[in-house]
Design a protein around this motif. Structure first.
Motif, PDB file in Angstrom:
ATOM      1  N   LEU A   1       0.813  -1.211   0.000  1.00  0.00           N
ATOM      2  CA  LEU A   1       0.000   0.000   0.000  1.00  0.00           C
ATOM      3  C   LEU A   1       0.846   1.260   0.000  1.00  0.00           C
ATOM      4  O   LEU A   1       0.436   2.291  -0.546  1.00  0.00           O
ATOM      5  N   ASP A   2       2.029   1.216   0.597  1.00  0.00           N
ATOM      6  CA  ASP A   2       2.834   2.440   0.635  1.00  0.00           C
ATOM      7  C   ASP A   2       3.452   2.777  -0.719  1.00  0.00           C
ATOM      8  O   ASP A   2       4.107   3.814  -0.866  1.00  0.00           O
ATOM      9  N   ASP A   3       3.223   1.929  -1.734  1.00  0.00           N
ATOM     10  CA  ASP A   3       3.646   2.246  -3.101  1.00  0.00           C
ATOM     11  C   ASP A   3       2.461   2.490  -4.027  1.00  0.00           C
ATOM     12  O   ASP A   3       2.647   2.669  -5.231  1.00  0.00           O
ATOM     13  N   VAL A   4       1.259   2.507  -3.479  1.00  0.00           N
ATOM     14  CA  VAL A   4       0.044   2.554  -4.292  1.00  0.00           C
ATOM     15  C   VAL A   4      -0.466   3.985  -4.400  1.00  0.00           C
ATOM     16  O   VAL A   4      -0.566   4.709  -3.402  1.00  0.00           O
ATOM     17  N   THR A   5      -0.798   4.382  -5.628  1.00  0.00           N
ATOM     18  CA  THR A   5      -1.491   5.639  -5.878  1.00  0.00           C
ATOM     19  C   THR A   5      -2.867   5.306  -6.437  1.00  0.00           C
ATOM     20  O   THR A   5      -2.970   4.689  -7.505  1.00  0.00           O
ATOM     21  N   GLY A   6      -3.908   5.664  -5.722  1.00  0.00           N
ATOM     22  CA  GLY A   6      -5.256   5.339  -6.150  1.00  0.00           C
ATOM     23  C   GLY A   6      -5.689   6.165  -7.343  1.00  0.00           C
ATOM     24  O   GLY A   6      -5.059   7.167  -7.715  1.00  0.00           O
ATOM     25  N   ALA A   7      -6.806   5.745  -7.948  1.00  0.00           N
ATOM     26  CA  ALA A   7      -7.356   6.492  -9.073  1.00  0.00           C
ATOM     27  C   ALA A   7      -7.866   7.856  -8.626  1.00  0.00           C
ATOM     28  O   ALA A   7      -7.847   8.822  -9.388  1.00  0.00           O
ATOM     29  N   ARG A   8      -8.309   7.933  -7.379  1.00  0.00           N
ATOM     30  CA  ARG A   8      -8.811   9.197  -6.815  1.00  0.00           C
ATOM     31  C   ARG A   8      -8.419   9.220  -5.347  1.00  0.00           C
ATOM     32  O   ARG A   8      -8.762   8.311  -4.594  1.00  0.00           O
ATOM     33  N   GLN A   9      -7.706  10.242  -4.918  1.00  0.00           N
ATOM     34  CA  GLN A   9      -7.220  10.323  -3.546  1.00  0.00           C
ATOM     35  C   GLN A   9      -7.479  11.720  -2.987  1.00  0.00           C
ATOM     36  O   GLN A   9      -7.063  12.720  -3.585  1.00  0.00           O
ATOM     37  N   GLU A  10      -8.162  11.771  -1.869  1.00  0.00           N
ATOM     38  CA  GLU A  10      -8.454  13.040  -1.200  1.00  0.00           C
ATOM     39  C   GLU A  10      -7.981  12.934   0.241  1.00  0.00           C
ATOM     40  O   GLU A  10      -8.020  11.859   0.852  1.00  0.00           O
ATOM     41  N   LEU A  11      -7.548  14.042   0.791  1.00  0.00           N
ATOM     42  CA  LEU A  11      -7.044  14.070   2.164  1.00  0.00           C
ATOM     43  C   LEU A  11      -7.532  15.338   2.846  1.00  0.00           C
ATOM     44  O   LEU A  11      -7.404  16.436   2.306  1.00  0.00           O
ATOM     45  N   THR A  12      -8.101  15.157   4.029  1.00  0.00           N
ATOM     46  CA  THR A  12      -8.522  16.281   4.865  1.00  0.00           C
ATOM     47  C   THR A  12      -7.753  16.206   6.178  1.00  0.00           C
ATOM     48  O   THR A  12      -7.683  15.136   6.795  1.00  0.00           O
ATOM     49  N   VAL A  13      -7.175  17.325   6.584  1.00  0.00           N
ATOM     50  CA  VAL A  13      -6.365  17.393   7.804  1.00  0.00           C
ATOM     51  C   VAL A  13      -7.030  18.372   8.768  1.00  0.00           C
ATOM     52  O   VAL A  13      -7.370  19.491   8.382  1.00  0.00           O
ATOM     53  N   VAL A  14      -7.207  17.929  10.015  1.00  0.00           N
ATOM     54  CA  VAL A  14      -7.844  18.753  11.044  1.00  0.00           C
ATOM     55  C   VAL A  14      -6.844  18.951  12.178  1.00  0.00           C
ATOM     56  O   VAL A  14      -6.267  17.979  12.677  1.00  0.00           O
ATOM     57  N   LEU A  15      -6.642  20.206  12.579  1.00  0.00           N
ATOM     58  CA  LEU A  15      -5.723  20.465  13.682  1.00  0.00           C
ATOM     59  C   LEU A  15      -6.260  21.588  14.562  1.00  0.00           C
ATOM     60  O   LEU A  15      -6.949  22.499  14.076  1.00  0.00           O
ATOM     61  N   PRO A  16      -5.998  21.528  15.871  1.00  0.00           N
ATOM     62  CA  PRO A  16      -6.479  22.566  16.784  1.00  0.00           C
ATOM     63  C   PRO A  16      -5.653  23.829  16.657  1.00  0.00           C
ATOM     64  O   PRO A  16      -4.431  23.779  16.474  1.00  0.00           O
ATOM     65  N   VAL A  17      -6.302  24.977  16.742  1.00  0.00           N
ATOM     66  CA  VAL A  17      -5.617  26.266  16.682  1.00  0.00           C
ATOM     67  C   VAL A  17      -6.236  27.197  17.719  1.00  0.00           C
ATOM     68  O   VAL A  17      -7.308  26.917  18.276  1.00  0.00           O
ATOM     69  N   ARG A  18      -5.546  28.309  17.945  1.00  0.00           N
ATOM     70  CA  ARG A  18      -6.068  29.358  18.829  1.00  0.00           C
ATOM     71  C   ARG A  18      -6.462  30.543  17.966  1.00  0.00           C
ATOM     72  O   ARG A  18      -5.624  31.190  17.365  1.00  0.00           O
ATOM     73  N   LEU A  19      -7.752  30.787  17.898  1.00  0.00           N
ATOM     74  CA  LEU A  19      -8.274  31.828  17.020  1.00  0.00           C
ATOM     75  C   LEU A  19      -7.978  33.199  17.610  1.00  0.00           C
ATOM     76  O   LEU A  19      -8.371  33.512  18.733  1.00  0.00           O
ATOM     77  N   LEU A  20      -7.280  34.031  16.841  1.00  0.00           N
ATOM     78  CA  LEU A  20      -6.928  35.371  17.288  1.00  0.00           C
ATOM     79  C   LEU A  20      -8.006  36.387  16.943  1.00  0.00           C
ATOM     80  O   LEU A  20      -8.220  37.344  17.693  1.00  0.00           O
ATOM     81  N   ARG A  21      -8.668  36.182  15.824  1.00  0.00           N
ATOM     82  CA  ARG A  21      -9.741  37.081  15.402  1.00  0.00           C
ATOM     83  C   ARG A  21     -10.584  36.368  14.366  1.00  0.00           C
ATOM     84  O   ARG A  21     -10.168  35.365  13.786  1.00  0.00           O
ATOM     85  N   ALA A  22     -11.775  36.884  14.126  1.00  0.00           N
ATOM     86  CA  ALA A  22     -12.611  36.322  13.068  1.00  0.00           C
ATOM     87  C   ALA A  22     -11.954  36.605  11.725  1.00  0.00           C
ATOM     88  O   ALA A  22     -11.610  37.747  11.428  1.00  0.00           O
ATOM     89  N   PRO A  23     -11.740  35.589  10.899  1.00  0.00           N
ATOM     90  CA  PRO A  23     -11.049  35.822   9.628  1.00  0.00           C
ATOM     91  C   PRO A  23     -11.942  36.569   8.641  1.00  0.00           C
ATOM     92  O   PRO A  23     -13.172  36.478   8.698  1.00  0.00           O
TER      93      PRO A  23
END
Length: 426
Positions: free
Chosen positions: A8-30
């Motif tokens: 699997l570490d050599d496999v590239t799928g026909a369609r690959q999507e990745l979502t990354v979620v990480l905690p942050v400290r919001l300084l202001r409304a963007p």
């Protein structure tokens, strides 16, 4: 898995999507667009209005906010490097009682190289030839500069590594993931591939014990015959079980769902986890202050707000999102932990009620010890129609002596002790 099948570490799928979620400290409304990232597929646009029809109203408010009170913003991007394509970012306000600036940042990628090495690098696995993907042009520190602090060590029990949600649709060459025929059974390697994507590991990183391997696969969610999902503590994955035919294939819709409504189900689970982590921490500090009653009252209020705002185990009439949320909750033991919080808070509430009852009883006892001798003396003078000041002062003096004597008795000592104990712990 046969020797002719690439790992699997050599496999590239026909369609690959990745979502990354990480905690942050919001300084202001963007100054970004309000709402979740509105991915489009044909005439379908997954904006807040569309997604709100999928979720129950309470869940939609927690994920998207209300009119005039946005909780979520998005920013389209187009950044490419080393087979990764950053499509955009989101920010979800995830304020807690103690950390009003807490938020979750979401990064949406398409991946055009083997997916598992990217996931292993995100997880910080040893012996990986892939650099951390969240560096250079993808570094959240630079992307969120002036808006949020991407390194937030004060977040409620912040996860050490970003949470990942991976989607892979296979080609005809990826036999380990494919069903044998249209309605045939899945090979055992399919769930092993799915587990590697969700756990972000190879058998060398974490060899599953043969005796308990089936227990790991028992939580796999069969969304349909076409694809499956697995939710673990540090990541989730979606894997197709038939070849992706390209444009117009069902997997376009599957990939869209994995980074929209299914992502939102997992984000709600993350909100619940962070609040329960904070409530657990708050419970451990109840006795660190002399103001027990105030601490318990604040704790009960925070529990009530969490329960009415975030605590959902049923999101929608559509089953897959509910199943994903329940899987996330079970991975983090959220239902059991919340029941423990409720039980412990109830114990503290009873303790406060007991102390308050003791204070009331003590106060009544003091009134009795102080008032009974004086009232008796004055009553005797009134009956005798004695208006002498000397006799009045004598009666007051005798009542003081009687009160002092009463306080030296066992009952008097209990009254004083009750009042002093309640004052210390109130």
């Amino acid at each position: 898995m046969t020797s002719s099948t690439p790992p699997l570490d050599d496999v590239t799928g026909a369609r690959q999507e990745l979502t990354v979620v990480l905690p942050v400290r919001l300084l202001r409304a963007p100054g970004w667009n309000e709402g979740p990232f509105p991915f489009e597929l044909g005439s379908r646009r997954t904006d807040a209005e569309t997604r709100s029809t999928y979720f129950a109203p309470a869940s939609a408010r927690a994920l998207y906010g209300a009119p005039g009170r946005p909780r979520r913003w998005y920013l389209p991007l187009d950044v490419k490097q080393d087979g990764l394509h950053l499509l955009g970012m989101e920010l979800l306000r995830a304020a807690t009682a103690r950390r009003p600036e807490h938020a979750l940042a979401v990064m949406h990628f398409s991946v055009e190289r083997p997916l598992l090495p990217v996931l292993r690098a995100l997880a910080g696995r040893r012996q990986t030839s892939t650099d951390d993907p969240l560096t250079g042009p993808f570094d959240p520190v630079g992307l969120l500069a002036g808006i949020a602090d991407a390194r937030d060590p004060s977040a409620p029990f912040a996860i050490a590594r970003p949470y990942s949600i991976a989607f892979m649709a296979p080609t005809e060459q990826h036999a380990p993931a494919l069903r044998r025929g249209i309605e045939g059974e899945l090979p055992t390697t399919a769930d092993r591939w799915l587990w590697q994507l969700a756990s972000r590991s190879t058998p060398d990183d974490f060899p599953l014990p043969p005796e308990t391997a089936n227990d790991q696969f028992r939580d796999v969610l069969r969304i349909s015959a076409d694809w499956s999902a697995l939710v673990l503590r540090q990541g989730a994955a979606f894997l197709g079980h038939r070849p992706d035919s390209g444009t117009g294939d069902f997997f376009e819709f599957g990939a869209l769902h994995s980074r929209t409504v299914y992502l939102d189900a997992l984000l709600l689970g993350a909100l619940q986890r962070d609040h329960i982590d904070e409530l657990t921490d708050e419970l451990s500090e109840v006795f660190t202050s002399s103001r027990l009653a105030r601490r318990v009252a604040t704790l009960e209020r925070n529990i009530a707000v969490f329960r009415s705002t975030y605590w959902r185990q049923h999101l929608t009439a559509h089953g897959a999102a509910n199943d994903l949320l329940l899987a996330f909750q079970n991975q983090h033991r959220l239902p059991a932990r919340f029941q423990e919080i409720l039980a412990e808070a109830a114990d503290y509430s009873r303790l406060v009620q007991t102390q308050e009852s003791q204070q009331i009883s003590g106060a009544l006892g003091v009134l009795t010890i102080l008032g009974l001798p004086l009232g008796t003396a004055l009553g005797v003078l009134q009956v005798l129609d004695d208006h002498s000041v000397t006799h009045l002062l004598l009666a007051v003096g005798l009542s003081v002596v009687a009160t002092a004597a009463g306080l030296t008795t066992r009952y008097g000592r209990l009254v004083v002790s009750s009042l002093r104990g309640g004052a210390r712990k109130a």
